[in-house]
Scaffold this motif. Structure first.
Motif: not given
Length: 125
Positions: A53-61, A80-86, A94-96
């Motif tokens: 789970l990551s709201t940003s989709g970019a959390s390094p951990n 995640t939050g909005p796509a595209p994201n890493p 994924a379910l953005p």
């Protein structure tokens, strides 16, 4: 481990954020980026599912955990939050959530997790 709606045999499930001692020790020794990845490497087995789970989709951990999960043969899913994201691009599925407000993304994630729990329980009943 407990239940969602009905009594059932327990599922093996580990919330990687919940063990404060492990979380602190890994963070101190290996850095914050490794707090989930080290646990995935230790607990994960081929065929397990890692739900990220990551709201940003970019959390390094969280990204490090997903990479480790894939390296160890886990099925990786992302909320995640909005796509595209890493994270969405890295995981097997994924379910953005296409919402700009973090709180809305998190509310949808909670509803999705409850639906997933319901489906899993129904499958074993």
């Amino acid at each position: 481990m407990g239940r969602f709606r009905t009594d059932r045999p327990p599922f093996a499930a580990i919330p990687l954020h919940a063990d404060g001692s492990t979380f602190t020790a890994i963070g101190n020794d290996f850095g914050a980026e490794e707090v989930f990845a080290r646990q995935v490497a230790g607990h994960g087995r081929p065929g397990d599912v890692l739900l990220c789970l990551s709201t940003s989709g970019a959390s390094p951990n969280v990204l490090a955990a997903a990479r480790t999960g894939r390296e160890h043969g886990l099925l990786t899913w992302a909320l995640t939050g909005p796509a595209p994201n890493p994270l969405a691009e890295l995981c097997d599925d994924a379910l953005p959530v296409p919402a700009e407000d973090s709180c809305t993304v998190q509310e949808v994630h909670l509803a999705v997790i409850h639906m997933l729990c319901d489906v899993l329980e129904e499958d074993v009943s």
